[in-house]
Motif scaffolding. Structure first.
Motif, PDB file in Angstrom:
ATOM      1  N   GLY A 146       0.805  -1.216   0.000  1.00 54.09           N
ATOM      2  CA  GLY A 146       0.000   0.000   0.000  1.00 54.09           C
ATOM      3  C   GLY A 146       0.836   1.263   0.000  1.00 54.09           C
ATOM      4  O   GLY A 146       0.545   2.209   0.738  1.00 54.09           O
ATOM      5  N   VAL A 147       1.900   1.287  -0.801  1.00 53.17           N
ATOM      6  CA  VAL A 147       2.809   2.428  -0.850  1.00 53.17           C
ATOM      7  C   VAL A 147       2.861   3.000  -2.264  1.00 53.17           C
ATOM      8  O   VAL A 147       2.380   2.387  -3.215  1.00 53.17           O
ATOM      9  CB  VAL A 147       4.234   2.034  -0.392  1.00 53.17           C
ATOM     10  CG1 VAL A 147       4.226   1.602   1.066  1.00 53.17           C
ATOM     11  CG2 VAL A 147       4.806   0.927  -1.267  1.00 53.17           C
ATOM     12  N   SER A 148       3.476   4.157  -2.397  1.00 54.17           N
ATOM     13  CA  SER A 148       3.650   4.789  -3.701  1.00 54.17           C
ATOM     14  C   SER A 148       4.762   4.088  -4.477  1.00 54.17           C
ATOM     15  O   SER A 148       5.528   3.285  -3.923  1.00 54.17           O
ATOM     16  CB  SER A 148       4.014   6.263  -3.522  1.00 54.17           C
ATOM     17  OG  SER A 148       5.329   6.378  -2.978  1.00 54.17           O
ATOM     18  N   ALA A 149       4.886   4.431  -5.755  1.00 48.36           N
ATOM     19  CA  ALA A 149       5.943   3.864  -6.600  1.00 48.36           C
ATOM     20  C   ALA A 149       7.321   4.231  -6.056  1.00 48.36           C
ATOM     21  O   ALA A 149       8.240   3.407  -6.064  1.00 48.36           O
ATOM     22  CB  ALA A 149       5.782   4.342  -8.036  1.00 48.36           C
ATOM     23  N   ALA A 150       7.466   5.457  -5.579  1.00 49.91           N
ATOM     24  CA  ALA A 150       8.762   5.897  -5.050  1.00 49.91           C
ATOM     25  C   ALA A 150       9.147   5.105  -3.800  1.00 49.91           C
ATOM     26  O   ALA A 150      10.301   4.687  -3.646  1.00 49.91           O
ATOM     27  CB  ALA A 150       8.726   7.387  -4.740  1.00 49.91           C
ATOM     28  N   ILE A 151       8.195   4.892  -2.914  1.00 49.11           N
ATOM     29  CA  ILE A 151       8.467   4.117  -1.696  1.00 49.11           C
ATOM     30  C   ILE A 151       8.757   2.669  -2.062  1.00 49.11           C
ATOM     31  O   ILE A 151       9.662   2.041  -1.491  1.00 49.11           O
ATOM     32  CB  ILE A 151       7.304   4.219  -0.696  1.00 49.11           C
ATOM     33  CG1 ILE A 151       7.074   5.666  -0.266  1.00 49.11           C
ATOM     34  CG2 ILE A 151       7.528   3.309   0.510  1.00 49.11           C
ATOM     35  CD1 ILE A 151       8.212   6.293   0.514  1.00 49.11           C
ATOM     36  N   ALA A 152       8.024   2.114  -3.021  1.00 53.99           N
ATOM     37  CA  ALA A 152       8.285   0.741  -3.461  1.00 53.99           C
ATOM     38  C   ALA A 152       9.706   0.631  -3.995  1.00 53.99           C
ATOM     39  O   ALA A 152      10.409  -0.349  -3.715  1.00 53.99           O
ATOM     40  CB  ALA A 152       7.272   0.316  -4.522  1.00 53.99           C
ATOM     41  N   ASN A 153      10.159   1.634  -4.755  1.00 57.01           N
ATOM     42  CA  ASN A 153      11.545   1.634  -5.241  1.00 57.01           C
ATOM     43  C   ASN A 153      12.533   1.630  -4.089  1.00 57.01           C
ATOM     44  O   ASN A 153      13.532   0.916  -4.127  1.00 57.01           O
ATOM     45  CB  ASN A 153      11.806   2.849  -6.130  1.00 57.01           C
ATOM     46  CG  ASN A 153      11.308   2.650  -7.540  1.00 57.01           C
ATOM     47  OD1 ASN A 153      11.167   1.525  -8.003  1.00 57.01           O
ATOM     48  ND2 ASN A 153      11.027   3.747  -8.214  1.00 57.01           N
ATOM     49  N   ARG A 154      12.250   2.429  -3.064  1.00 56.54           N
ATOM     50  CA  ARG A 154      13.151   2.482  -1.893  1.00 56.54           C
ATOM     51  C   ARG A 154      13.181   1.148  -1.167  1.00 56.54           C
ATOM     52  O   ARG A 154      14.241   0.697  -0.715  1.00 56.54           O
ATOM     53  CB  ARG A 154      12.718   3.585  -0.937  1.00 56.54           C
ATOM     54  CG  ARG A 154      12.956   4.963  -1.473  1.00 56.54           C
ATOM     55  CD  ARG A 154      12.548   6.004  -0.458  1.00 56.54           C
ATOM     56  NE  ARG A 154      12.445   7.290  -1.118  1.00 56.54           N
ATOM     57  CZ  ARG A 154      11.672   8.279  -0.705  1.00 56.54           C
ATOM     58  NH1 ARG A 154      10.933   8.123   0.376  1.00 56.54           N
ATOM     59  NH2 ARG A 154      11.623   9.407  -1.350  1.00 56.54           N
ATOM     60  N   ILE A 155      12.025   0.533  -1.023  1.00 51.26           N
ATOM     61  CA  ILE A 155      11.960  -0.773  -0.358  1.00 51.26           C
ATOM     62  C   ILE A 155      12.792  -1.787  -1.125  1.00 51.26           C
ATOM     63  O   ILE A 155      13.626  -2.505  -0.548  1.00 51.26           O
ATOM     64  CB  ILE A 155      10.489  -1.248  -0.243  1.00 51.26           C
ATOM     65  CG1 ILE A 155       9.716  -0.364   0.727  1.00 51.26           C
ATOM     66  CG2 ILE A 155      10.426  -2.716   0.180  1.00 51.26           C
ATOM     67  CD1 ILE A 155       8.205  -0.569   0.693  1.00 51.26           C
ATOM     68  N   LEU A 156      12.586  -1.858  -2.440  1.00 51.03           N
ATOM     69  CA  LEU A 156      13.309  -2.831  -3.270  1.00 51.03           C
ATOM     70  C   LEU A 156      14.814  -2.547  -3.287  1.00 51.03           C
ATOM     71  O   LEU A 156      15.614  -3.472  -3.149  1.00 51.03           O
ATOM     72  CB  LEU A 156      12.730  -2.841  -4.681  1.00 51.03           C
ATOM     73  CG  LEU A 156      11.317  -3.420  -4.783  1.00 51.03           C
ATOM     74  CD1 LEU A 156      10.693  -3.084  -6.125  1.00 51.03           C
ATOM     75  CD2 LEU A 156      11.326  -4.917  -4.542  1.00 51.03           C
ATOM     76  N   ALA A 157      15.182  -1.281  -3.404  1.00 51.58           N
ATOM     77  CA  ALA A 157      16.613  -0.924  -3.402  1.00 51.58           C
ATOM     78  C   ALA A 157      17.255  -1.303  -2.069  1.00 51.58           C
ATOM     79  O   ALA A 157      18.395  -1.793  -2.035  1.00 51.58           O
ATOM     80  CB  ALA A 157      16.784   0.563  -3.680  1.00 51.58           C
ATOM     81  N   GLY A 158      16.530  -1.096  -0.981  1.00 52.92           N
ATOM     82  CA  GLY A 158      17.053  -1.470   0.335  1.00 52.92           C
ATOM     83  C   GLY A 158      17.240  -2.968   0.477  1.00 52.92           C
ATOM     84  O   GLY A 158      18.237  -3.431   1.045  1.00 52.92           O
ATOM     85  N   LEU A 159      16.312  -3.737  -0.064  1.00 55.92           N
ATOM     86  CA  LEU A 159      16.432  -5.193   0.006  1.00 55.92           C
ATOM     87  C   LEU A 159      17.572  -5.702  -0.871  1.00 55.92           C
ATOM     88  O   LEU A 159      18.235  -6.685  -0.519  1.00 55.92           O
ATOM     89  CB  LEU A 159      15.099  -5.850  -0.371  1.00 55.92           C
ATOM     90  CG  LEU A 159      13.966  -5.599   0.624  1.00 55.92           C
ATOM     91  CD1 LEU A 159      12.642  -6.082   0.066  1.00 55.92           C
ATOM     92  CD2 LEU A 159      14.266  -6.254   1.963  1.00 55.92           C
ATOM     93  N   VAL A 160      17.826  -5.021  -1.979  1.00 60.85           N
ATOM     94  CA  VAL A 160      18.991  -5.362  -2.813  1.00 60.85           C
ATOM     95  C   VAL A 160      20.266  -5.031  -2.037  1.00 60.85           C
ATOM     96  O   VAL A 160      21.195  -5.838  -1.965  1.00 60.85           O
ATOM     97  CB  VAL A 160      18.952  -4.612  -4.165  1.00 60.85           C
ATOM     98  CG1 VAL A 160      20.284  -4.733  -4.901  1.00 60.85           C
ATOM     99  CG2 VAL A 160      17.808  -5.124  -5.028  1.00 60.85           C
ATOM    100  N   ARG A 161      20.302  -3.847  -1.441  1.00 61.41           N
ATOM    101  CA  ARG A 161      21.475  -3.414  -0.674  1.00 61.41           C
ATOM    102  C   ARG A 161      21.746  -4.359   0.501  1.00 61.41           C
ATOM    103  O   ARG A 161      22.903  -4.649   0.821  1.00 61.41           O
ATOM    104  CB  ARG A 161      21.255  -1.984  -0.179  1.00 61.41           C
ATOM    105  CG  ARG A 161      22.437  -1.356   0.493  1.00 61.41           C
ATOM    106  CD  ARG A 161      22.188   0.092   0.919  1.00 61.41           C
ATOM    107  NE  ARG A 161      20.953   0.268   1.663  1.00 61.41           N
ATOM    108  CZ  ARG A 161      19.853   0.875   1.205  1.00 61.41           C
ATOM    109  NH1 ARG A 161      19.818   1.358  -0.010  1.00 61.41           N
ATOM    110  NH2 ARG A 161      18.784   0.987   1.965  1.00 61.41           N
ATOM    111  N   ASP A 162      20.683  -4.878   1.109  1.00 61.16           N
ATOM    112  CA  ASP A 162      20.834  -5.792   2.244  1.00 61.16           C
ATOM    113  C   ASP A 162      21.166  -7.222   1.816  1.00 61.16           C
ATOM    114  O   ASP A 162      21.356  -8.091   2.663  1.00 61.16           O
ATOM    115  CB  ASP A 162      19.555  -5.824   3.084  1.00 61.16           C
ATOM    116  CG  ASP A 162      19.292  -4.503   3.793  1.00 61.16           C
ATOM    117  OD1 ASP A 162      20.212  -3.668   3.876  1.00 61.16           O
ATOM    118  OD2 ASP A 162      18.145  -4.306   4.254  1.00 61.16           O
TER     119      ASP A 162
END
Length: 82
Positions: free
Chosen positions: A47-63
């Motif tokens: 239930g987030v915006s496209a920008a927040i979804a990008n941040r979530i995915l980028a963080g999971l890649v970084r982790d």
């Protein structure tokens, strides 16, 4: 002029650790039944915006939890092999 204070859930406020865990659990559950996840899937699940979804995915890649790949002409995210 008065300024309205409106919260739409799309602020840059820090995410609570339990919210991060909850989002990761939703994504893991999705990946149990699908070979990859996309931004649109994260938006629908969390239930987030496209920008927040990008941040979530980028963080999971970084982790190191996900890896970013190309599937046809789309960016997708796959679970990293343990």
């Amino acid at each position: 002029m008065d300024v309205l204070s409106v919260s739409d859930g799309m602020s840059d406020a820090p995410v609570k650790p339990d919210e991060e865990v909850s989002r990761w659990n939703l994504i893991k559950a999705y990946l149990n039944d699908h070979s990859f996840i996309m931004n649109a899937n994260v938006r629908a699940l969390c239930g987030v915006s496209a920008a927040i979804a990008n941040r979530i995915l980028a963080g999971l890649v970084r982790d190191g939890k996900l890896e970013k790949c190309r599937e046809n002409s789309w960016w997708v995210y796959k679970r990293k092999a343990d």
